[in-house]
Design an enzyme around this catalytic site. Structure first.
Site, PDB file in Angstrom:
ATOM      1  N   ARG A 232       0.855  -1.178   0.000  1.00  0.00           N
ATOM      2  CA  ARG A 232       0.000   0.000   0.000  1.00  0.00           C
ATOM      3  C   ARG A 232       0.898   1.237   0.000  1.00  0.00           C
ATOM      4  NH1 ARG A 232      -3.731  -2.643  -1.466  1.00  0.00           N
ATOM      5  NH2 ARG A 232      -5.665  -3.068  -0.352  1.00  0.00           N
ATOM      6  N   GLU A 261      -3.538   7.863  -4.034  1.00  0.00           N
ATOM      7  CA  GLU A 261      -3.945   7.410  -5.375  1.00  0.00           C
ATOM      8  C   GLU A 261      -5.232   8.109  -5.797  1.00  0.00           C
ATOM      9  OE1 GLU A 261      -4.142   3.146  -5.098  1.00  0.00           O
ATOM     10  OE2 GLU A 261      -2.043   3.034  -4.498  1.00  0.00           O
ATOM     11  N   HIS A 279      -1.584   0.858  -9.705  1.00  0.00           N
ATOM     12  CA  HIS A 279      -2.215  -0.103  -8.780  1.00  0.00           C
ATOM     13  C   HIS A 279      -2.956  -1.199  -9.555  1.00  0.00           C
ATOM     14  CE1 HIS A 279      -3.901  -0.571  -4.439  1.00  0.00           C
ATOM     15  NE2 HIS A 279      -3.770  -1.748  -5.038  1.00  0.00           N
TER      16      HIS A 279
END
Ligand SMILES: O=CC(=O)O
Length: 313
Positions: A232, A261, A279
């Site tokens: 993460r 993000e 991602h």
């Protein structure tokens, strides 16, 4: 189960949407012009929420849905779900482990090769015609480099298995040593960083692992070290990472995840020793289907009063 209200806050997977729509009363929050109004209007009907890596369920959402029974996350990481609140209110939580392990582990290897062998830059060299003016420069070997893994759970072990095929010595950090594993254990991330060339972050995001990659770890990894983050974004102190890369204090980075993000620090865009992915760790057609099937399997189990397939809470 057609009358069971299932709230999907953001679009995730067309296949998941289609299969949920066939079975439940799917409520797509993002399609509502006034989200707060929509939530209010349907609050009594929603018995399940679909989360994902970016959107889980915070206290606000949980409190707004008095009939909520289950949060089924279309992700393995459930750091965006307020687990404590769910425990307190008896709300079940499920995730999608195992089915995405291979893809995420594959991507870690892709990122390491991408950074060390400059795959993206070399691709650009061909496309822009640079090769016609001379050979591409030498890059750095992956085989044989020492790989340090933070978090030796399912995905961490799958990364290690792949890395073994590249004859790389493997070391790891996790909260506790795993005596059944033959890899070298270091009791701190700094010690791991000082004993590896490539550091891969794969652990879950918790209070303890937030900014587990800080300035000290980055400086210990050093100007020849490579950081790979498939965990993460908040595992890494991103502003420290950016300045270390700009100042040449870190050798390179392969990133699939970021602190905010989809915002990615633009200073990284000019750096050839950095590979940036949006991602996409588990984003393959095959795994998307498997994850969606698992989300649906969990919901069906719950509403049929059967044991959940992959319970977290
Ligand atoms: O990031 C992806 C996941 O948690 O599944």
């Amino acid at each position: 189960m057609e009358s069971v209200g299932v709230l999907m806050p953001v679009p995730m997977s067309p296949y998941l949407e289609q299969e949920l729509e066939r079975r439940f009363n799917l409520l797509k929050l993002w399609t509502a012009p006034e989200k707060a109004e929509f939530l209010k209007a349907h609050s009594g009907a929603v018995r399940a929420v679909i989360g994902n890596a970016g959107n889980g369920a915070d206290v606000g959402l949980i409190e707004a849905l008095p009939e909520l029974e289950i949060i089924a996350s279309f992700s393995v990481g459930i750091d965006k779900v307020d687990l404590e609140k769910c425990r307190e209110k008896g709300i079940r939580v499920t995730n999608t482990p195992d089915v995405l392990t291979d893809d995420v582990a594959d991507l870690a290897i892709g990122l390491a090769l991408g950074v060390l062998r400059r795959l993206c830059e070399a691709d650009g060299y061909v496309r822009s015609g640079g090769w016609k003016n001379g050979d591409y420069k030498l890059t750095t070997k992956f085989t044989g480099k020492t790989v340090g893994i933070i978090g030796l759970g399912r995905i961490g072990k799958a990364v290690a298995k792949r890395v073994e095929a590249f004859s790389c010595p493997i070391a790891y950090y996790s909260r506790t040593e795993k005596p059944d594993l033959k890899y070298k254990y270091y009791p701190s991330v700094v010690e791991l960083a000082s004993n590896c060339d490539i550091l891969v972050v794969v652990c879950p995001l918790t209070q303890e692992t937030r900014h587990i990659i800080n300035r000290e770890v980055i400086d210990t990894l050093g100007p020849k070290g490579i950081l790979i983050n498939i965990g993460r974004g908040p595992h890494v102190d991103e502003s420290e990472l950016v300045s270390a890369l700009l100042e040449g204090r870190l050798g390179g980075a392969g990133l699939d995840v970021y602190e905010n993000e989809p915002d990615v620090p633009e200073q990284l865009f000019q750096l050839e020793n950095v590979v940036l992915l949006p991602h996409v760790g588990s984003d393959t057609v095959e795994t998307d289907t498997a994850m969606a099937d698992l989300v649906i399997g969990n919901l069906e189990a719950h509403f049929l009063n059967k044991p959940l397939l992959t319970p977290v809470v």
